[in-house]
Design an enzyme around this catalytic site. Structure first.
Site, mmCIF file in Angstrom:
data_model
loop_
_atom_site.group_PDB
_atom_site.id
_atom_site.type_symbol
_atom_site.label_atom_id
_atom_site.label_comp_id
_atom_site.label_asym_id
_atom_site.label_seq_id
_atom_site.Cartn_x
_atom_site.Cartn_y
_atom_site.Cartn_z
ATOM 1 N N ASP A 52 32.440 42.055 39.495
ATOM 2 C CA ASP A 52 33.594 42.259 38.707
ATOM 3 C C ASP A 52 34.330 43.389 39.149
ATOM 4 O OD1 ASP A 52 32.608 40.168 36.530
ATOM 5 O OD2 ASP A 52 30.869 41.194 37.513
ATOM 6 N N ASP A 85 33.909 37.470 40.504
ATOM 7 C CA ASP A 85 35.258 38.075 39.797
ATOM 8 C C ASP A 85 35.603 38.895 40.730
ATOM 9 O OD1 ASP A 85 35.004 36.194 37.619
ATOM 10 O OD2 ASP A 85 34.886 37.840 36.001
ATOM 11 N N ASN A 123 34.108 33.241 37.125
ATOM 12 C CA ASN A 123 35.102 32.506 36.562
ATOM 13 C C ASN A 123 36.463 32.845 36.783
ATOM 14 O OD1 ASN A 123 33.727 34.558 34.970
ATOM 15 N ND2 ASN A 123 35.435 34.183 33.638
ATOM 16 N N HIS A 226 28.589 38.757 27.097
ATOM 17 C CA HIS A 226 28.574 37.314 27.452
ATOM 18 C C HIS A 226 26.995 36.871 26.892
ATOM 19 C CE1 HIS A 226 31.900 38.254 30.254
ATOM 20 N NE2 HIS A 226 32.379 37.192 29.463
ATOM 21 N N HIS A 252 29.380 39.269 35.807
ATOM 22 C CA HIS A 252 29.810 38.621 34.704
ATOM 23 C C HIS A 252 29.737 39.610 33.610
ATOM 24 C CE1 HIS A 252 31.732 35.426 32.601
ATOM 25 N NE2 HIS A 252 30.396 35.206 31.758
ATOM 26 N N HIS A 254 30.377 43.096 32.376
ATOM 27 C CA HIS A 254 30.564 44.435 32.979
ATOM 28 C C HIS A 254 29.679 45.640 32.466
ATOM 29 C CE1 HIS A 254 34.747 42.538 33.503
ATOM 30 N NE2 HIS A 254 34.022 41.928 33.939
#
Length: 335
Positions: A52, A85, A123, A226, A252, A254
Site C-alpha cells: 500500500d 495497491d 484493489n 477492512h 490492504h 494500512h
C-alpha cells in the site's frame, strides 16, 4: 552512500532468466507460473515486505523507503515483496504512466533495494489498466519489477505463493460505487476463481519446501479498518490450513499486524504501511490471537533457514516494533 558493488546483478539476471524459461514451459498448462529465486550459499533467504505504498513519495512513502534501504543493507536482502495497491488511487493507465517512475523507480533508490520485486495486484491497481502493471514493458523500464496475477517463487527451503485476491471480493462487482474495475482476464469470474483455487491447492500440495508462505493483497484475519475478508475465509483459508501453510502475508489494511490462529499453525501478517496509515482505526480482537498491532507506517522483514522462520516489523523510522520466530520443532516469540 551504499556502493554499487553491493548489488548482486548475477542473481537478478538468473532469476529473470528462470522466469522467462519457466513461463514459456507453463503457458500451455494450468500450473501457476514459477520463478526460481537462488538462496544464499548457506541456503538461507532474507527479504523485505511492504504494501500500500504508491503515492509519489507522499504520506511518508519516501521516509519508509529510506529506512527500507538501511535495513535491506543490514540484512543483505535477496529480494522484496509488495502486497499490492502499488499505485494510488487508480493504478496506472499505461506502461509509460509517470506513476511508475514517480512512485517506484525514483523512490526505492537505495542500492540494497536493487533486487527483484515480487508484486501482487491490489484493489486500487484493478481500478487502472491491469495489463499495464502486468506488461513486460515495465521490466524493460526497471528490471526489478516482476508482477503477475498469481504465481510461485521457488527458493529451495521456502516456497512463496502469490494469490490474486481482488477478484474474490463480492462488493467490487456488486457495489463498485464510482469505481471502474478492469476485469479483463478475470471474467467469467466463477471459472477464474475456481481455476485459481485449484491451481493454488495443487501447487501447495506439490511443494516439498520446509516453509510455505502465501501472499495476497487482502486480509484473511485483521483487526484493522477492512477487517476479515469473508470470501477468503470461506474459499482460500481452508486450502491454506489443509496444506499447513506457515504464513499468510497481506496488505490492504494500512497498518502492521500479527495475528496467530488458535485453529491452525498459520500466522497472519499484515504489512500495509508503505505510505498512508490509518491512526486509531483498530477493532477489538481476541487477545489470545493478537500478537501485535501498529497503526502507523512501516514494513517487515522475513528470514528463512533450514531450521528457522523469523519475522521482524519496523516503523517508518526503522525502529524494531515486534519480533516473532518459529522453529520447525517449536515456537517462541520475542516482543
Amino acid at each position: 552512500m551504499d556502493s554499487l558493488r553491493d548489488v548482486k546483478p548475477i542473481k537478478l539476471i538468473f532469476s529473470i532468466f528462470c522466469l522467462v524459461i519457466i513461463l514459456s514451459a507453463c503457458n500451455s498448462t494450468a500450473e501457476l507460473p514459477r520463478f526460481v529465486q537462488p538462496p544464499e550459499p548457506d541456503g538461507s533467504l532474507s527479504f523485505l515486505v511492504v504494501g500500500d505504498w504508491g503515492r509519489r513519495g507522499s504520506y511518508n512513502q519516501s521516509q519508509v523507503a529510506l529506512q527500507m534501504g538501511k535495513i535491506g543493507k543490514d540484512l543483505n536482502i535477496d529480494f522484496l515483496i509488495s502486497t499490492g495497491d502499488n499505485f494510488y488511487d487508480d493504478g496506472i493507465i499505461s506502461p509509460y504512466d509517470s506513476q511508475f517512475q514517480d512512485s517506484f523507480t525514483n523512490i526505492y533508490t537505495a542500492t540494497s533495494l536493487q533486487k527483484p520485486w515480487y508484486n501482487v495486484l491490489g484493489n486500487h491497481d484493478y481500478r487502472g489498466n491491469v495489463y499495464a502493471q502486468l506488461s513486460p514493458i515495465l521490466r524493460d523500464l526497471d528490471c526489478r519489477w516482476i508482477c503477475l496475477r498469481s504465481y510461485v517463487v521457488n527458493a529451495e527451503i521456502v516456497d512463496i505463493f502469490f494469490v490474486d485476491t481482488t477478484p474474490f471480493v463480492d462488493r467490487y462487482f456488486d457495489e463498485p460505487k464510482d469505481h471502474v474495475y478492469d476485469w479483463r482476464g478475470v471474467l467469467p469470474r466463477n471459472k477464474y476463481l475456481n481455476n485459481l483455487l485449484t491451481d493454488v491447492d495443487v501447487a501447495l500440495q506439490e511443494s516439498m519446501a520446509k516453509w510455505k508462505i502465501v501472499v495476497g493483497h487482502h486480509t484473511i484475519k485483521s483487526a484493522g479498518h477492512h477487517g476479515n475478508t469473508i470470501e477468503l475465509e470461506k474459499q482460500l483459508l481452508p486450502i491454506l490450513e489443509a496444506n499447513e501453510v506457515d504464513l499468510y502475508i497481506n496488505g490492504h489494511d494500512h497498518c502492521l499486524e500479527h495475528i496467530s490462529s488458535i485453529n491452525s499453525g498459520i500466522q497472519f501478517m499484515t504489512s500495509g504501511g508503505g505510505s498512508k496509515a490509518w491512526k486509531g482505526d483498530v477493532n477489538d480482537w481476541n487477545p489470545q490471537e493478537m500478537r501485535f498491532y501498529y497503526d502507523g507506517q512501516g514494513f517487515m522483514s522475513v528470514y528463512t533457514s533450514e531450521a528457522e522462520l523469523r519475522v521482524v516489523f519496523y516503523d517508518g523510522l526503522g525502529h524494531v516494533l515486534h519480533r516473532w520466530s518459529t522453529l520447525k520443532n517449536g515456537v517462541y516469540s520475542d516482543i
